[in-house]
Design a protein around this motif. Structure first.
Motif, PDB file in Angstrom:
ATOM      1  N   GLN A  36       0.831  -1.205   0.000  1.00 34.45           N
ATOM      2  CA  GLN A  36       0.000   0.000   0.000  1.00 34.45           C
ATOM      3  C   GLN A  36       0.867   1.258   0.000  1.00 34.45           C
ATOM      4  N   ASP A  40       0.751   4.167  -2.854  1.00 37.66           N
ATOM      5  CA  ASP A  40       0.441   5.555  -2.497  1.00 37.66           C
ATOM      6  C   ASP A  40       1.417   6.545  -3.119  1.00 37.66           C
ATOM      7  N   TYR A  80      -8.360  -0.788   0.684  1.00 35.38           N
ATOM      8  CA  TYR A  80      -9.385   0.231   0.893  1.00 35.38           C
ATOM      9  C   TYR A  80     -10.685  -0.136   0.182  1.00 35.38           C
ATOM     10  N   GLN A  81     -10.566  -0.897  -0.909  1.00 39.58           N
ATOM     11  CA  GLN A  81     -11.774  -1.250  -1.652  1.00 39.58           C
ATOM     12  C   GLN A  81     -11.554  -2.519  -2.473  1.00 39.58           C
ATOM     13  N   SER A 118     -13.065  -6.131   2.360  1.00 37.05           N
ATOM     14  CA  SER A 118     -11.661  -5.981   1.958  1.00 37.05           C
ATOM     15  C   SER A 118     -10.718  -5.850   3.144  1.00 37.05           C
ATOM     16  N   ASP A 119     -11.210  -6.129   4.346  1.00 32.02           N
ATOM     17  CA  ASP A 119     -10.389  -5.929   5.540  1.00 32.02           C
ATOM     18  C   ASP A 119      -9.660  -7.188   5.988  1.00 32.02           C
ATOM     19  N   ARG A 256      -9.439   5.116  -4.860  1.00 29.84           N
ATOM     20  CA  ARG A 256      -8.129   5.456  -4.336  1.00 29.84           C
ATOM     21  C   ARG A 256      -7.107   4.352  -4.599  1.00 29.84           C
ATOM     22  N   THR A 259      -7.197   0.216  -4.751  1.00 27.81           N
ATOM     23  CA  THR A 259      -8.502  -0.366  -5.074  1.00 27.81           C
ATOM     24  C   THR A 259      -8.293  -1.621  -5.919  1.00 27.81           C
TER      25      THR A 259
END
Length: 329
Positions: A36, A40, A80-81, A118-119, A256, A259
């Motif tokens: 991630q 980013d 996040y998604q 998605s967690d 974001r 995803t």
């Protein structure tokens, strides 16, 4: 390049770079702690990861080690998604035909998509642990992309520019729970437990000419209890490309970085290519014989999902899992 996430006792694991042949790897020390993190700040971090990748492929990795998928989490252990489409309309058509349901014309030009949990993704070789095998446990072999930041209203001709990585997916479904949930008119929830992903996520260039028009033009192999049950070509009969799925997702929202968007169950019209989920096999049986004969997965069953290149080499590594009874604490 090829990236993976090593189990290290934390929720998000440790980002590693994996050699093209999937034999060696190197921790991305000093570059990015997690995938991630890399996503980013991709434009800055990706070139540094690529330098490590090239050294690994030349056998010059620094503190490199043998790559073992058993030590991997999902490339993005949580995201996040996670949105899953249904690009292979043949699959939808067969399942609906088996229950004598009409096929809406809109399904051919307006993608189906649901938003999944998605967690808590499952690692590529971790067990699929569930409380009951009476829920109609099914595997679903798919491909997914991971995006950068995507603006709302992105046009399809630009959507592909936001694809950073690709992975394989086992979008586990609990078929016997689906009818009651859909009857409520509010979509999937309990019938879609945690999904599993391939050991390695790859940049699109790793696919060479197999990556064309926003589709992966290679067979996706599903092996259930050591029997090869399907190898449909993921580039054939894919009605909606990944750029089209991204555009659909972003009609009313931004997406974001990180995803994940799934293709839906890979399916070919040619029945000789087999199936990528048990529900499709059962649908074919119902259409042909009036009744389904193939049972869903039970505790102890195994599933392997893999994609090979033109030379027979594994591209993403394999999702290889057993279905087990969840051990209550």
């Amino acid at each position: 390049m090829k990236l993976a996430t090593l189990k290290d006792g934390t929720r998000d694991g440790q980002l590693i770079v994996v050699a093209r042949d999937l034999k060696t790897a190197q921790v991305a020390d000093g570059i990015a702690a997690t995938l991630q993190h890399a996503l980013d700040d991709w434009s800055f971090i990706a070139p540094q990861l690529d330098e490590v990748y090239e050294r690994l492929n030349l056998g010059r990795g620094i503190n490199s080690f043998d790559f073992d998928p058993k030590n991997c989490m999902a490339p993005l252990p949580r995201a996040y998604q996670w949105a899953d489409g249904s690009s292979y309309v043949n699959h939808v058509e067969l399942v609906r035909k088996a229950r004598n349901a009409e096929m809406p014309e809109s399904f051919w030009h307006d993608p189906l998509m649901y938003q999944g949990g998605s967690d808590d993704f499952i690692g590529p070789m971790d067990d699929i642990a569930l409380l009951s095998d009476e829920w109609g446990i099914d595997f679903e072999s798919e491909i997914a992309v991971v995006t950068s930041d995507v603006p709302m209203g992105v046009k399809v001709q630009h959507a592909g520019e936001h694809i950073r990585l690709l992975m394989l997916v086992n979008d586990v479904s609990l078929r016997n729970l689906i009818p009651a949930e859909l009857a409520k008119g509010f979509g999937f929830f309990q019938s879609k437990p945690a999904s599993s992903f391939s050991p390695v996520a790859i940049t699109p260039d790793e696919l060479g000419d197999a990556w064309k028009d926003g589709k992966v033009h290679l067979p996706l192999r599903s092996t259930w209890n050591d029997n090869l049950v399907g190898q449909p070509n993921a580039g054939v009969d894919m009605v909606f490309s990944f750029p089209q799925l991204i555009t659909h997702l972003c009609k009313t929202r931004n997406a974001r970085a990180g995803t994940i968007i799934g293709s839906g169950t890979v399916s070919n019209k040619d029945p000789k290519k087999g199936y990528s989920c048990i529900a499709e096999k059962r649908a074919l049986e119902m259409i042909a014989n009036g009744a389904a004969m193939t049972e869903f997965m039970k505790f102890g069953d195994k599933i392997r999902i893999e994609m090979l290149d033109k030379n027979g080499k594994s591209i993403f590594g394999a999702i290889e899992q057993s279905v087990v009874e969840y051990a209550k604490n």
